[in-house]
Write a protein that holds these residues in place. Sequence first.
Motif, PDB file in Angstrom:
ATOM      1  N   ILE A   1       0.834  -1.209   0.000  1.00 59.00           N
ATOM      2  CA  ILE A   1       0.000   0.000   0.000  1.00 59.00           C
ATOM      3  C   ILE A   1       0.861   1.248   0.000  1.00 59.00           C
ATOM      4  N   VAL A   2       1.903   1.283   0.866  1.00 59.56           N
ATOM      5  CA  VAL A   2       2.690   2.530   0.947  1.00 59.56           C
ATOM      6  C   VAL A   2       3.524   2.762  -0.312  1.00 59.56           C
ATOM      7  N   CYS A   3       3.772   1.696  -1.088  1.00 55.25           N
ATOM      8  CA  CYS A   3       4.522   1.880  -2.344  1.00 55.25           C
ATOM      9  C   CYS A   3       3.610   2.253  -3.513  1.00 55.25           C
ATOM     10  N   LYS A   4       2.298   1.995  -3.399  1.00 56.14           N
ATOM     11  CA  LYS A   4       1.420   2.149  -4.569  1.00 56.14           C
ATOM     12  C   LYS A   4       0.233   3.095  -4.380  1.00 56.14           C
ATOM     13  N   ALA A   5      -0.183   3.313  -3.125  1.00 52.57           N
ATOM     14  CA  ALA A   5      -1.416   4.081  -2.908  1.00 52.57           C
ATOM     15  C   ALA A   5      -1.117   5.584  -2.844  1.00 52.57           C
ATOM     16  N   SER A   6      -2.192   6.369  -2.704  1.00 52.35           N
ATOM     17  CA  SER A   6      -2.051   7.813  -2.538  1.00 52.35           C
ATOM     18  C   SER A   6      -3.130   8.279  -1.558  1.00 52.35           C
ATOM     19  N   GLY A   7      -3.062   9.559  -1.213  1.00 57.45           N
ATOM     20  CA  GLY A   7      -4.115  10.165  -0.393  1.00 57.45           C
ATOM     21  C   GLY A   7      -4.228   9.554   0.991  1.00 57.45           C
TER      22      GLY A   7
ATOM     23  N   GLY B   1       0.795   4.223   5.890  1.00 56.92           N
ATOM     24  CA  GLY B   1       2.179   4.589   6.219  1.00 56.92           C
ATOM     25  C   GLY B   1       2.359   4.747   7.714  1.00 56.92           C
ATOM     26  N   GLN B   2       1.427   5.431   8.353  1.00 54.66           N
ATOM     27  CA  GLN B   2       1.536   5.602   9.801  1.00 54.66           C
ATOM     28  C   GLN B   2       1.411   4.267  10.539  1.00 54.66           C
ATOM     29  N   ILE B   3       0.570   3.367  10.054  1.00 60.44           N
ATOM     30  CA  ILE B   3       0.448   2.051  10.715  1.00 60.44           C
ATOM     31  C   ILE B   3       1.745   1.259  10.562  1.00 60.44           C
TER      32      ILE B   3
END
Length: 188
Positions: free
Chosen positions: A51-57, A64-66
Amino acid sequence: MALPYATDALEPVISRETIGFHHGKHLAAYVNNLNALLPGSLFEEATLEDIVCKASGGILNNAGQILNHELYFGQFCAPKADNAPTGKLADAIARDFGSFEAFKEAFTKSGATLFGSGWVWLSADKDGKLVISQETNAANPVQKGLKPLLTFDVWEHAYYLDYQNRRPDHLAALWQIVDWSVIDKRYK
Ligand code: MN
């Protein structure tokens, strides 16, 4: 994630009260936010790293925080005098920073000089070379192809109850509670 130690285990470096807010309120809010955003998104089955490499918003920020907080809370133990890495990781720190003392100084300075909210990281590149980086907001070194090993959270919620504005004092104290056996496992 459940804490791998009691909420007062890190005292006096991090108080039970700070752990209560930081783990019990701040991290819990990121988890609740992400759980509300994931249904119907492209990332329902994805790992946090994906998720942190591909997602946004909002999905990126909360995931990222998790991920960052799981690495953060998972790396501490009760305070120890003369706390230091051993073995292969100790050798790599001496090789890439000159000495453990020089590494701690550079890492602490990197955290103290990060403007605003963010995280300071020790990571390994694909060849095992160690690097220190400042990441703002919820960023994580996996986004740069690095393997994250150790992190200090420099968002004010991590230290304000115990240290108020004295971020450098908080960072200097954290060296007493780093569980180097965890960092060594991440490096292998
Ligand atoms: Mn935090």
